[in-house]
Design an enzyme around this catalytic site. Structure first.
Site, PDB file in Angstrom:
ATOM      1  CE1 TYR A   1      -0.723   3.819   9.830  1.00 44.72           C
ATOM      2  CE2 TYR A   1       0.108   2.747   7.857  1.00 44.72           C
ATOM      3  CZ  TYR A   1      -0.823   2.827   8.885  1.00 44.72           C
ATOM      4  OH  TYR A   1      -1.831   1.899   8.969  1.00 44.72           O
TER       5      TYR A   1
ATOM      6  CE  LYS B   1       4.578   3.069  13.452  1.00 45.63           C
ATOM      7  NZ  LYS B   1       4.574   2.605  12.069  1.00 45.63           N
TER       8      LYS B   1
ATOM      9  CG  HIS C   1      -2.049  -0.942   1.129  1.00 48.68           C
ATOM     10  ND1 HIS C   1      -3.276  -0.714   1.701  1.00 48.68           N
ATOM     11  CD2 HIS C   1      -2.158  -2.125   0.484  1.00 48.68           C
ATOM     12  CE1 HIS C   1      -4.087  -1.725   1.424  1.00 48.68           C
ATOM     13  NE2 HIS C   1      -3.422  -2.598   0.693  1.00 48.68           N
TER      14      HIS C   1
ATOM     15  CE1 TYR D   1      -4.756   3.998   9.407  1.00 48.40           C
ATOM     16  CE2 TYR D   1      -5.306   3.940  11.739  1.00 48.40           C
ATOM     17  CZ  TYR D   1      -4.536   3.520  10.694  1.00 48.40           C
ATOM     18  OH  TYR D   1      -3.525   2.611  10.909  1.00 48.40           O
TER      19      TYR D   1
ATOM     20  N   PRO E   1      -3.298  -0.061  18.996  1.00 47.23           N
ATOM     21  CG  PRO E   1      -5.211  -1.336  18.610  1.00 47.23           C
ATOM     22  CD  PRO E   1      -4.486  -0.605  19.675  1.00 47.23           C
TER      23      PRO E   1
HETATM   24  C1  LIG Z   1      -6.364  -7.994  18.073  1.00 45.93           C
HETATM   25  C2  LIG Z   1      -4.982  -7.420  17.877  1.00 45.93           C
HETATM   26  C3  LIG Z   1      -4.734  -6.654  16.746  1.00 45.93           C
HETATM   27  C4  LIG Z   1      -3.460  -6.145  16.537  1.00 45.93           C
HETATM   28  N1  LIG Z   1      -3.233  -5.391  15.416  1.00 45.93           N
HETATM   29  C5  LIG Z   1      -1.979  -4.958  15.168  1.00 45.93           C
HETATM   30  C6  LIG Z   1      -1.656  -4.269  13.946  1.00 45.93           C
HETATM   31  O1  LIG Z   1      -2.511  -4.010  13.098  1.00 45.93           O
HETATM   32  N2  LIG Z   1      -0.361  -3.915  13.728  1.00 45.93           N
HETATM   33  C7  LIG Z   1       0.632  -4.224  14.639  1.00 45.93           C
HETATM   34  O2  LIG Z   1       1.814  -3.930  14.361  1.00 45.93           O
HETATM   35  N3  LIG Z   1       0.349  -4.832  15.811  1.00 45.93           N
HETATM   36  C8  LIG Z   1      -0.915  -5.224  16.080  1.00 45.93           C
HETATM   37  N4  LIG Z   1      -1.176  -5.909  17.233  1.00 45.93           N
HETATM   38  C9  LIG Z   1      -0.101  -6.155  18.154  1.00 45.93           C
HETATM   39  C10 LIG Z   1       0.731  -7.338  17.698  1.00 45.93           C
HETATM   40  O3  LIG Z   1      -0.104  -8.422  17.382  1.00 45.93           O
HETATM   41  C11 LIG Z   1       1.724  -7.660  18.813  1.00 45.93           C
HETATM   42  O4  LIG Z   1       2.468  -6.508  19.069  1.00 45.93           O
HETATM   43  C12 LIG Z   1       2.647  -8.815  18.442  1.00 45.93           C
HETATM   44  O5  LIG Z   1       1.944 -10.038  18.453  1.00 45.93           O
HETATM   45  C13 LIG Z   1       3.831  -8.896  19.416  1.00 45.93           C
HETATM   46  O6  LIG Z   1       4.563 -10.050  19.162  1.00 45.93           O
HETATM   47  P1  LIG Z   1       5.306 -10.798  20.338  1.00 45.93           P
HETATM   48  O7  LIG Z   1       6.027 -11.918  19.698  1.00 45.93           O
HETATM   49  O8  LIG Z   1       6.065  -9.823  21.151  1.00 45.93           O
HETATM   50  O9  LIG Z   1       4.153 -11.322  21.305  1.00 45.93           O
HETATM   51  P2  LIG Z   1       2.971 -12.342  21.038  1.00 45.93           P
HETATM   52  O10 LIG Z   1       2.561 -12.325  19.619  1.00 45.93           O
HETATM   53  O11 LIG Z   1       1.952 -12.052  22.087  1.00 45.93           O
HETATM   54  O12 LIG Z   1       3.614 -13.765  21.299  1.00 45.93           O
HETATM   55  C14 LIG Z   1       3.922 -14.219  22.588  1.00 45.93           C
HETATM   56  C15 LIG Z   1       3.828 -15.730  22.589  1.00 45.93           C
HETATM   57  O13 LIG Z   1       4.269 -16.197  23.858  1.00 45.93           O
HETATM   58  C16 LIG Z   1       3.410 -17.227  24.295  1.00 45.93           C
HETATM   59  N5  LIG Z   1       3.467 -17.290  25.758  1.00 45.93           N
HETATM   60  C17 LIG Z   1       2.888 -16.482  26.667  1.00 45.93           C
HETATM   61  N6  LIG Z   1       3.222 -16.848  27.906  1.00 45.93           N
HETATM   62  C18 LIG Z   1       4.050 -17.895  27.790  1.00 45.93           C
HETATM   63  C19 LIG Z   1       4.733 -18.721  28.721  1.00 45.93           C
HETATM   64  N7  LIG Z   1       4.603 -18.522  30.045  1.00 45.93           N
HETATM   65  N8  LIG Z   1       5.497 -19.708  28.261  1.00 45.93           N
HETATM   66  C20 LIG Z   1       5.628 -19.946  26.928  1.00 45.93           C
HETATM   67  N9  LIG Z   1       4.994 -19.199  25.985  1.00 45.93           N
HETATM   68  C21 LIG Z   1       4.225 -18.182  26.417  1.00 45.93           C
HETATM   69  C22 LIG Z   1       2.058 -16.840  23.761  1.00 45.93           C
HETATM   70  O14 LIG Z   1       1.210 -17.971  23.645  1.00 45.93           O
HETATM   71  C23 LIG Z   1       2.418 -16.241  22.402  1.00 45.93           C
HETATM   72  O15 LIG Z   1       2.377 -17.186  21.369  1.00 45.93           O
HETATM   73  C24 LIG Z   1      -2.443  -6.399  17.482  1.00 45.93           C
HETATM   74  C25 LIG Z   1      -2.700  -7.153  18.629  1.00 45.93           C
HETATM   75  C26 LIG Z   1      -3.968  -7.659  18.837  1.00 45.93           C
HETATM   76  C27 LIG Z   1      -4.241  -8.463  20.082  1.00 45.93           C
END
Ligand SMILES: Cc1cc2nc3c(=O)[nH]c(=O)nc-3n(C[C@H](O)[C@H](O)[C@H](O)COP(=O)(O)OP(=O)(O)OC[C@H]3O[C@@H](n4cnc5c(N)ncnc54)[C@H](O)[C@@H]3O)c2cc1C
Length: 398
Positions: A387, A299, A74, A203, A295
């Site tokens: 962005y 980011k 995009h 948006y 969200p």
């Molecule tokens: C509905 C929603 C929409 C979103 N939309 C956007 C968007 O449009 N753009 C954007 O950039 N971000 C968005 N985000 C945020 C983005 O999804 C997160 O920032 C991203 O997933 C972060 O990645 P992570 O690997 O740090 O954590 P996570 O993806 O949360 O991964 C953490 C993992 O650790 C596991 N875990 C937890 N506790 C334990 C434990 N004790 N032992 C072992 N494993 C464990 C979990 O099961 C999970 O799989 C959104 C989030 C949500 C909830």
């Protein structure tokens, strides 16, 4: 039972999986421990907007092939207010940069496949994970697999276990500072089997509240509307959702929202959070374990990617030369970028959402802000460069 590795990684989200992949490319061994099943992590709908730097990194490290084929590039976004559209030309304002729409669970699938193809150790459905001795040079992660107690001895632990994980709270409370803001509203998100209503993300700021139109594919659309964070999905039958979206997205030029069967509904709470520092001893936090953004700025996943890029480099330096210099500076390197993303996400939220204490005056201020950002090239450029993503190295903005 005991096992050994160089890197014990807790969590198989984008942060943990990409870190494991980046380390593997540097010849560093790791084990990833995940509470959920592979099928579960590969099907959870979350983020979808990848910054240019994230796209470039995934491509450079060999996990971008399907994203380039199936994702959608995009070049702009639309700010809709007062019933009219105002396009922000991301591409033109940033010297040719853009964003990619490619769902987070697809990124996860690509990373899981890359790790398993390379013989990587990903342990799914582990339980009772706990981290120990990370203030010494011999940290350990204990967990259960199939009910059996296990111990993983490692050189460092990466806490990539998201906001509700166990790693951050394992750091003594006296050694961390937490900054938090909880918003008085959430986002009601849906996935709908409907044709695209718009070629670019919209948006929308409206007196009834914020709405967002995004897309996953020509047949599958992602839409959000601002709601009470304590609301119940049961209060939102499909007809009410479409009615509300149509009211908030109405324009003066007759644009129409394409609807269709809703296949998924969920409410996301809105929170901003940062822990400082993002490390303690040999435990390093990355992604949502260390910070949460609203969200609105898209980011979250991108910050997770930026963190592990820094961490992988620091660990590679450590394992090649035993130098701890980059590891010691890990938080210092990541945090300026984290706070800039916080600022941008907060700003995008502040100018587009209806707040509880909304009054006519703050509504007019929002409109003035949106009017400025869509009529001044300088202001639009500031939005566009945030962005598409600030440079991975925050100091290079100077
Ligand atoms: C509905 C929603 C929409 C979103 N939309 C956007 C968007 O449009 N753009 C954007 O950039 N971000 C968005 N985000 C945020 C983005 O999804 C997160 O920032 C991203 O997933 C972060 O990645 P992570 O690997 O740090 O954590 P996570 O993806 O949360 O991964 C953490 C993992 O650790 C596991 N875990 C937890 N506790 C334990 C434990 N004790 N032992 C072992 N494993 C464990 C979990 O099961 C999970 O799989 C959104 C989030 C949500 C909830």
């Amino acid at each position: 039972m005991g096992r050994e590795t160089q890197g014990g990684i807790v969590g198989a989200g984008p942060a943990g999986l990409l870190l494991s992949h980046l380390l593997h490319l540097q010849g560093i061994d790791s084990v990833v421990l995940e509470l959920r099943s592979r099928a579960d992590i590969e099907s959870t709908i979350r983020a979808g907007v990848l910054e240019q730097g994230t796209v470039d990194l995934l491509t450079a490290v060999g996990v971008g092939e399907r994203m380039r084929r199936e994702g959608s590039v995009h070049h702009g976004i639309v700010l809709r207010f007062g019933g009219r559209d105002h396009r922000i030309d991301l591409h033109g304002l940033t010297g040719g940069r853009a964003i990619m729409l490619y769902a987070q669970h697809e990124v996860i699938k690509d990373l899981v496949k890359a790790r398993l193809d390379a013989g990587g150790r990903l342990l799914f459905e582990v339980t009772d994970v706990s981290v120990h001795d990370f203030d010494t040079s011999a940290p350990k992660v204990r967990f259960r697999q199939g009910g059996e107690p296990q111990e993983l001895r490692c050189d460092f632990v990466a806490g990539c276990d998201g906001f509700h994980g166990i790693c951050r709270p394992s750091i003594p409370a006296t050694r961390r500072t937490e900054y938090q803001r909880i918003y008085p509203f959430g986002w009601f998100g849906i996935l709908a089997e409907a044709p695209r209503s718009t070629p670019e993300i919209i948006y929308a700021r409206h007196e009834r509240g914020f709405a967002l139109v995004s897309t996953r594919s020509p047949e599958l659309q992602r839409l959000y509307l601002q709601c009470d964070s304590k609301d119940d999905i049961a209060n939102w039958p499909d007809e009410r959702i479409w009615q509300e979206l149509k009211a908030r997205l109405a324009t003066t030029d007759g644009w129409s929202l394409m609807d269709g069967p809703i296949t998924q509904k969920g409410i996301v709470a809105m929170r901003s959070f940062v822990v400082e520092p993002m490390q303690y001893g040999r435990l390093f936090l990355a992604g949502d374990a260390a910070h949460i953004v609203t969200p609105t700025g898209a980011k979250g996943m991108n910050l997770a990617v930026a963190d592990v890029r820094v961490l992988a480099r620091a660990l590679a330096e450590f394992f090649t030369s035993r130098s701890t210099e980059l590891l010691e500076r890990y938080s210092q390197t990541c945090l300026p970028r984290v706070w800039r993303a916080q600022r941008f996400s907060w700003w995008m939220t502040a100018v587009t959402h209806r707040f509880d204490d909304d009054d006519a005056f703050s509504g007019q201020l929002q409109l003035a802000e949106l009017d400025y950002v869509t009529s001044s090239r300088a202001a639009a450029t500031a939005l566009a460069e945030n962005y598409v993503g600030l440079p991975m190295d925050a100091s290079s903005l100077k």
